[in-house]
Design a protein around this motif. Structure first.
Motif, mmCIF file in Angstrom:
data_model
loop_
_atom_site.group_PDB
_atom_site.id
_atom_site.type_symbol
_atom_site.label_atom_id
_atom_site.label_comp_id
_atom_site.label_asym_id
_atom_site.label_seq_id
_atom_site.Cartn_x
_atom_site.Cartn_y
_atom_site.Cartn_z
ATOM 1 N N LEU A 112 -1.364 33.837 -36.276
ATOM 2 C CA LEU A 112 -1.074 34.800 -35.019
ATOM 3 C C LEU A 112 -1.470 36.279 -35.574
ATOM 4 O O LEU A 112 -1.505 36.854 -36.414
ATOM 5 N N TRP A 113 -2.216 36.652 -34.401
ATOM 6 C CA TRP A 113 -2.932 38.181 -34.445
ATOM 7 C C TRP A 113 -2.411 38.844 -33.097
ATOM 8 O O TRP A 113 -1.858 38.170 -32.121
ATOM 9 N N GLY A 114 -2.142 40.176 -33.209
ATOM 10 C CA GLY A 114 -1.703 40.945 -32.190
ATOM 11 C C GLY A 114 -0.223 41.132 -32.189
ATOM 12 O O GLY A 114 0.217 40.796 -33.564
ATOM 13 N N LYS A 115 0.522 41.076 -30.915
ATOM 14 C CA LYS A 115 1.972 41.317 -30.873
ATOM 15 C C LYS A 115 2.613 40.153 -30.562
ATOM 16 O O LYS A 115 2.149 38.976 -30.853
ATOM 17 N N SER A 116 3.497 40.181 -29.770
ATOM 18 C CA SER A 116 4.100 39.187 -28.835
ATOM 19 C C SER A 116 5.079 38.205 -29.467
ATOM 20 O O SER A 116 5.451 37.182 -28.827
ATOM 21 N N THR A 117 5.477 38.565 -30.590
ATOM 22 C CA THR A 117 6.505 37.888 -31.488
ATOM 23 C C THR A 117 7.728 38.558 -31.868
ATOM 24 O O THR A 117 7.604 39.855 -31.780
ATOM 25 N N LEU A 118 8.664 37.925 -32.191
ATOM 26 C CA LEU A 118 9.938 38.764 -32.538
ATOM 27 C C LEU A 118 10.180 38.558 -34.139
ATOM 28 O O LEU A 118 11.086 39.124 -34.480
ATOM 29 N N TYR A 119 9.130 38.355 -34.665
ATOM 30 C CA TYR A 119 9.055 38.195 -36.162
ATOM 31 C C TYR A 119 9.034 39.762 -36.679
ATOM 32 O O TYR A 119 8.616 40.554 -35.842
ATOM 33 N N GLU A 120 9.298 39.968 -37.704
ATOM 34 C CA GLU A 120 9.312 41.200 -38.083
ATOM 35 C C GLU A 120 7.944 42.088 -38.280
ATOM 36 O O GLU A 120 7.953 43.200 -37.848
ATOM 37 N N GLU A 121 6.969 41.345 -38.446
ATOM 38 C CA GLU A 121 5.536 41.908 -38.562
ATOM 39 C C GLU A 121 5.177 42.684 -36.925
ATOM 40 O O GLU A 121 4.737 43.902 -37.030
ATOM 41 N N ALA A 122 5.517 41.795 -36.130
ATOM 42 C CA ALA A 122 5.294 42.398 -34.556
ATOM 43 C C ALA A 122 6.565 43.292 -33.967
ATOM 44 O O ALA A 122 6.174 44.082 -33.140
ATOM 45 N N ALA A 123 7.682 42.872 -34.567
ATOM 46 C CA ALA A 123 8.906 43.577 -33.755
ATOM 47 C C ALA A 123 9.241 44.793 -34.513
ATOM 48 O O ALA A 123 9.927 45.559 -33.889
ATOM 49 N N ARG A 124 9.102 44.948 -35.941
ATOM 50 C CA ARG A 124 9.544 46.106 -36.280
ATOM 51 C C ARG A 124 8.400 47.187 -36.441
ATOM 52 O O ARG A 124 7.134 46.959 -36.174
ATOM 53 N N VAL A 125 9.005 48.407 -36.093
ATOM 54 C CA VAL A 125 8.119 49.691 -36.100
ATOM 55 C C VAL A 125 8.639 50.695 -37.116
ATOM 56 O O VAL A 125 9.870 50.594 -37.493
ATOM 57 N N PRO A 126 7.833 51.498 -37.392
ATOM 58 C CA PRO A 126 7.885 52.729 -38.433
ATOM 59 C C PRO A 126 8.857 53.733 -37.512
ATOM 60 O O PRO A 126 8.765 53.976 -36.115
ATOM 61 N N TRP B 248 21.385 39.770 -40.828
ATOM 62 C CA TRP B 248 21.077 38.737 -39.966
ATOM 63 C C TRP B 248 20.284 39.017 -38.949
ATOM 64 O O TRP B 248 20.366 39.994 -38.313
ATOM 65 N N LYS B 249 19.336 38.100 -38.475
ATOM 66 C CA LYS B 249 18.430 38.076 -37.490
ATOM 67 C C LYS B 249 18.405 36.942 -36.449
ATOM 68 O O LYS B 249 18.159 35.962 -37.006
ATOM 69 N N ASP C 288 18.042 35.412 -42.628
ATOM 70 C CA ASP C 288 18.992 36.374 -43.445
ATOM 71 C C ASP C 288 17.790 37.248 -44.132
ATOM 72 O O ASP C 288 17.209 36.939 -45.135
ATOM 73 N N LEU C 289 17.660 38.623 -43.571
ATOM 74 C CA LEU C 289 16.568 39.324 -44.151
ATOM 75 C C LEU C 289 16.924 39.933 -45.456
ATOM 76 O O LEU C 289 15.891 40.584 -46.064
ATOM 77 N N ASP C 290 18.127 39.877 -46.006
ATOM 78 C CA ASP C 290 18.213 40.366 -47.422
ATOM 79 C C ASP C 290 17.715 39.329 -48.169
ATOM 80 O O ASP C 290 16.930 39.747 -49.207
ATOM 81 N N ALA C 291 18.063 38.160 -48.030
ATOM 82 C CA ALA C 291 17.611 37.231 -48.888
ATOM 83 C C ALA C 291 16.125 36.748 -48.740
ATOM 84 O O ALA C 291 15.590 36.039 -49.390
ATOM 85 N N ASP C 292 15.931 36.711 -47.418
ATOM 86 C CA ASP C 292 14.676 36.255 -47.021
ATOM 87 C C ASP C 292 13.691 37.010 -46.130
ATOM 88 O O ASP C 292 13.685 37.052 -45.021
ATOM 89 N N PRO C 293 13.150 38.316 -46.835
ATOM 90 C CA PRO C 293 12.565 39.059 -45.900
ATOM 91 C C PRO C 293 11.434 38.960 -45.267
ATOM 92 O O PRO C 293 10.887 39.374 -44.099
ATOM 93 N N GLU C 294 10.582 38.006 -45.794
ATOM 94 C CA GLU C 294 9.680 37.293 -45.184
ATOM 95 C C GLU C 294 9.797 36.231 -43.980
ATOM 96 O O GLU C 294 8.993 35.811 -43.423
ATOM 97 N N GLU C 295 11.034 35.914 -43.664
ATOM 98 C CA GLU C 295 11.425 35.103 -42.755
ATOM 99 C C GLU C 295 10.759 33.691 -42.764
ATOM 100 O O GLU C 295 9.962 33.083 -41.945
#
Length: 469
Positions: free
Chosen positions: A285-299, A378-379, A392-399
């Protein structure tokens, strides 16, 4: 504010090879929110939430063809009407320059195409194929683009503004850049900080390595970016994205240097964030549009002189928290119906891991409404009429591991679903979004006319025309 700068794409956030030294140093002198999110991972809805302090379902800015026109009023109106100068420089992505969106003035503004925006993104049932997605793979390299040239003008104008108004009391400057948004063309000075052989391939880019959720499969069919990529091109795209992050890092530092040079560092509240992130090739996937960490998290970086802020804040935050932060800093009351809290207050107090962060997506490529609730480790990602996902983002930060199959975490899913439903009626708002979008498409000639007209990809820099496909 930058555009499409993922919250994971900071070296201070643990990214192993993207270099953001200036943002890292700034965070070390103030606060970095380690779990900050967009309220919708696409431009117009995110920027409407940022401006109004309200969630997308409350403002009904569902997609990139429903731009903000000044209603409901936001922090811009409240500060300006209280007598403060509120100036924007750069990308706004509102309807036009003449609507009263609360700014005292707009300098070098970027708004939606023809005051309408991306109508094709409002077509959802069934989803169209976005043929313009091919351009993502064609516009990759080292050099200058119309966007990087535009960003240089934004930085110049911001530095000039600070110099000219340093002695003036009571003003807010919103400097809004485009980097690292595609096209993935990075200036040589910043791209040269990386070596292609050091760039790893994105996780789960191979179909055999992932167990796709049907919602994500539908998004990828609508936006067939990755079918035009090979491994070499993936690495080059990521190198360019990293170069653009470093370019944004440099532009940010130029503004900080101007604040320092004018003697304002001991009194100016400074916030850095982005409207949303970028998938960066993960899951093809490229660009945004998902709720995974790469697209949903911001600085979310904050420096508030005179306040004892913690360096890393684990309390979940989102873009709606910026509006109350600005109002409180300038001495104004925060509307009681706003869901956000002051970032300064959160950074001063102990971490509150019970506070949820909320995001939603109803725009281009969304087969149904998608909602995210992050609380503690939890997410939950809730898809209307589809099975949810739990991480579980503590145990699995890469989802990598969805905990819903097997039912071992049903109680967590139920608890988070109840918390989500306390914020929004997910089915009702899914219906409302689709009804509003259908009405908009009909207003512009119906589905066939909008699909035949096609899409244009990214909004062009001021003075340039869009190219439809």
């Amino acid at each position: 504010m930058s555009d499409e700068h993922s919250g994971v794409a900071l070296s201070s956030a643990g990214h192993p090879w993207i270099k953001t030294p200036n943002l890292d140093a700034f965070a070390a002198s103030g606060s970095r929110f380690s779990s900050a999110y967009t309220n919708s991972p696409i431009c117009i809805p995110a920027r409407a939430s940022f401006t109004t302090g309200r969630y997308t379902h409350a403002t009904r800015h569902w997609d990139n063809a429903l731009p903000y026109t000044g209603s409901p009023k936001g922090w811009t109106h409240l500060l300006r009407d209280a007598g403060y100068d509120v100036t924007s420089i750069g990308k706004l992505h509102f309807r036009n320059e003449t609507d009263d969106t609360g700014f005292s003035r707009q300098i070098e503004p970027m708004h939606v195409v023809n005051g309408v925006g991306d109508l094709l993104g409002a077509v959802r049932d069934p989803l169209p194929v976005r043929h313009k997605a091919k351009s993502m793979s064609e516009e990759i390299g080292i050099g200058e683009s119309s966007y990087t040239q535009y960003d240089r003008r934004i930085a110049d104008a911001s530095v000039d503004w600070i110099r000219e108004h340093a002695s003036q009391d009571g003003w807010v400057l919103f400097s809004s850049f485009v980097a690292p948004h595609f096209p993935l063309i990075a200036p040589e000075e910043f791209a040269s900080r990386y070596r292609l052989e050091d760039v790893p391939l994105p996780k789960l880019h191979r179909a055999e390595d992932r167990n796709d959720h049907p919602w994500v499969s539908a998004l990828r069919t609508c936006f067939p970016h990755d079918i035009h990529f090979n491994d070499d091109l993936r690495r080059r795209a990521l190198l360019s994205y990293a170069g653009l992050c470093s370019f944004m890092d440099w532009n940010f530092q130029r503004i900080c240097d101007a604040i320092e040079a004018e003697g304002l560092a001991d009194e100016a509240l400074v916030i850095y964030t982005s409207d949303h992130g970028d998938n960066m090739g993960t899951r093809a996937l490229w660009g945004k549009s998902t709720l995974y960490e790469e697209a949903a998290r911001v600085p979310m970086l904050v420096r508030a002189p005179g306040h004892n802020l913690r360096k890393v804040v684990a309390t979940q935050a989102s873009l709606v928290d910026v509006a109350p932060t600005l109002l409180e800093w300038m001495g104004l009351d925060v509307p009681r119906d706003w869901p956000g809290r002051s970032l300064v207050q959160m950074a001063e107090q102990p971490d509150d891991l019970t506070r949820p962060a909320f995001s939603e997506y109803h725009a281009a490529g969304a087969k149904t409404g998608a909602y995210m609730l992050r609380r503690g480790p939890w997410k939950l990602i809730h898809y209307v009429d589809m099975q949810p996902q739990l991480f579980d983002l503590d145990a699995d930060p890469e989802e990598l591991v969805d905990l819903v199959p097997g039912g071992q975490h049903d109680s967590v899913v139920q608890e988070l679903t109840l918390a989500l439903r306390a914020i929004v009626d997910v089915e009702a708002q899914d219906r409302q979004a689709k009804a509003d979008q259908h009405a908009l498409v009909e207003l512009h000639g119906g589905r066939q006319a909008v699909v035949e007209r096609g899409g244009f990809g990214a909004t062009p820099a001021p003075g340039l025309k869009p190219k439809f496909a």
